[in-house]
Design an enzyme around this catalytic site. Structure first.
Site, PDB file in Angstrom:
ATOM      1  CG  HIS A  74      -2.345   0.823   1.072  1.00  0.00           C
ATOM      2  ND1 HIS A  74      -2.095   1.869   0.306  1.00  0.00           N
ATOM      3  CD2 HIS A  74      -3.388   0.914   1.669  1.00  0.00           C
ATOM      4  CE1 HIS A  74      -3.479   2.394   0.214  1.00  0.00           C
ATOM      5  NE2 HIS A  74      -4.232   1.661   0.967  1.00  0.00           N
ATOM      6  CG  HIS A  90      -5.540   5.750  -0.713  1.00  0.00           C
ATOM      7  ND1 HIS A  90      -6.197   4.616  -0.705  1.00  0.00           N
ATOM      8  CD2 HIS A  90      -5.823   6.408  -1.799  1.00  0.00           C
ATOM      9  CE1 HIS A  90      -6.755   4.523  -1.929  1.00  0.00           C
ATOM     10  NE2 HIS A  90      -6.533   5.631  -2.676  1.00  0.00           N
ATOM     11  CE1 TYR A 113      -4.120   5.053   6.112  1.00  0.00           C
ATOM     12  CE2 TYR A 113      -4.520   4.388   3.775  1.00  0.00           C
ATOM     13  CZ  TYR A 113      -5.058   4.600   5.003  1.00  0.00           C
ATOM     14  OH  TYR A 113      -6.355   4.560   5.032  1.00  0.00           O
TER      15      TYR A 113
END
Length: 371
Positions: free
Chosen positions: A184, A187, A189
């Protein structure tokens, strides 16, 4: 997936493909969907198993985001993959998906500044590239939605440990029976926040230039691909999505550079969120094809695709795979419905999207009779 030209039609959406080392039965991907339903100790449970097994007809399932460490948690009841109990529980889920002929990868994350002291070991401050609080909220059990906590700048000496957490989690993913991992990098993070000049004000080798801000994500990709092979690794990016207080003054050169570097690792795929996550696809000018041309693996697109758009994206070569998010929440048999142009279920009005107890709104959405 080779970039060698291939003949495609709109029905190619429903045909098999090879994604790195993973063979898939169709090009429809279940997007990662945080549902906040893990059990005590952030261990997946039997209801999670049923949920994923119901959706095994997806060409590829990308699981909900899953912590690489205790420090990586930022939301209530999100699963981890850093304890033996978590690995064993995920193994039951991957076995169930495989028994139904599906393929499944685990999305692994570190939430970084998108966290709260309630989730951190010893209630320490979350970590981030710089000590800048995200203008965003998270959900804490017993307190409801609260502002994220002010983070501390991740010390230079601590960065190798974070990279190692991702590397070890990649190995645990294979032990748990996953077909691969998705890192990931989107977004807001941790990895994404290092990329962006709005959240990264560092003056060391991880800050300043595009090359420096890209360094941590590239180190994580290098470590995980060395551990399990590039053909079992995907990366998610969201170049212009502003969610979770993400901002970048020059996204095109940043992501052009980043994708050029990622292409060197022989990745299975890149998962690109087009536009504002869950919102407008044209919220900011950006040339996604410029990224696509810099990458040789499979190109997975996401954000607001419907049946017509997905079929056209595959037929035209705009994408090799298309991810569907909320449609998979309400339609465990989404592939069948898309292939046969059947209507989709509407969300239950009395069931939460996040959290909840029991099957309602999670595993009780009806499937069509396919006899």
């Amino acid at each position: 997936m080779s970039r060698t030209p291939e003949t495609r039609t709109e029905n190619s959406l429903f045909q098999p493909a090879r994604i790195g080392d993973i063979e898939v039965s169709n090009r429809i991907v279940m997007a990662p969907l945080t549902r906040n339903r893990a059990g005590e100790g952030n261990v997946p449970n039997e209801l999670n198993l049923k949920y994923y097994a119901q959706r095994a007809t997806a060409g590829l399932i990308v699981t909900e985001a899953t912590q690489v460490s205790a420090q990586a948690q930022g939301y209530a009841n999100t699963p981890g993959l850093h304890t033996p109990e978590q690995v064993a529980a995920w193994k039951k889920i991957t076995d169930a998906v495989h028994e139904k002929g599906g393929r499944i990868v685990v999305q692994i994350w570190h939430t970084g500044r998108m966290s709260h002291v309630s989730f951190q070991p010893n209630r320490e401050a979350p970590v981030a590239p710089s000590a800048i609080r995200a203008e965003a909220k998270t959900f804490v059990l017993g307190e409801g939605f609260v502002d994220t906590s002010v983070p501390r700048e991740l010390a230079l000496d601590d960065i190798p440990g974070v990279v190692n957490d991702f590397r070890q989690t990649a190995r645990r993913a294979i032990e748990a029976g996953f077909d691969g991992i998705e890192i990931h990098g989107a977004h807001g993070y941790l990895l994404d926040s290092f990329l962006r000049d709005g959240s990264n004000h560092r003056s060391d080798i991880y800050g300043g230039s595009i090359e420096n801000r890209s360094r941590l994500l590239l180190e994580v990709v290098a470590a995980t691909t060395a551990e399990i092979g590039g053909g079992r690794v995907g990366v998610r990016l969201s170049p212009v999505s502003p969610v979770n207080d993400s901002s970048e003054s020059q996204p095109q050169p940043l992501f052009n550079y980043l994708v050029e570097q990622l292409n060197q690792f022989g990745l299975a795929y890149l998962h690109v969120v087009e536009g504002h996550t869950g919102g407008p696809r044209d919220n900011a000018p950006f040339d996604y094809e410029a990224l696509h041309q810099r990458f040789d693996g499979a190109w997975l697109v996401n954000n607001g695709y419907d049946r017509i758009m997905a079929r056209e994206a595959i037929a035209s070569g705009h994408a090799d795979l298309v991810a569907f998010g909320r449609a998979f929440i309400t339609n465990p048999d989404l592939v069948y419905r898309l292939q046969h142009n059947r209507p989709l279920n509407t969300p239950f009005e009395d069931a939460p999207l996040y959290g909840g107890v029991g099957e309602h709104g999670y595993t009780d959405y009806p499937a069509l009779d396919q006899a």
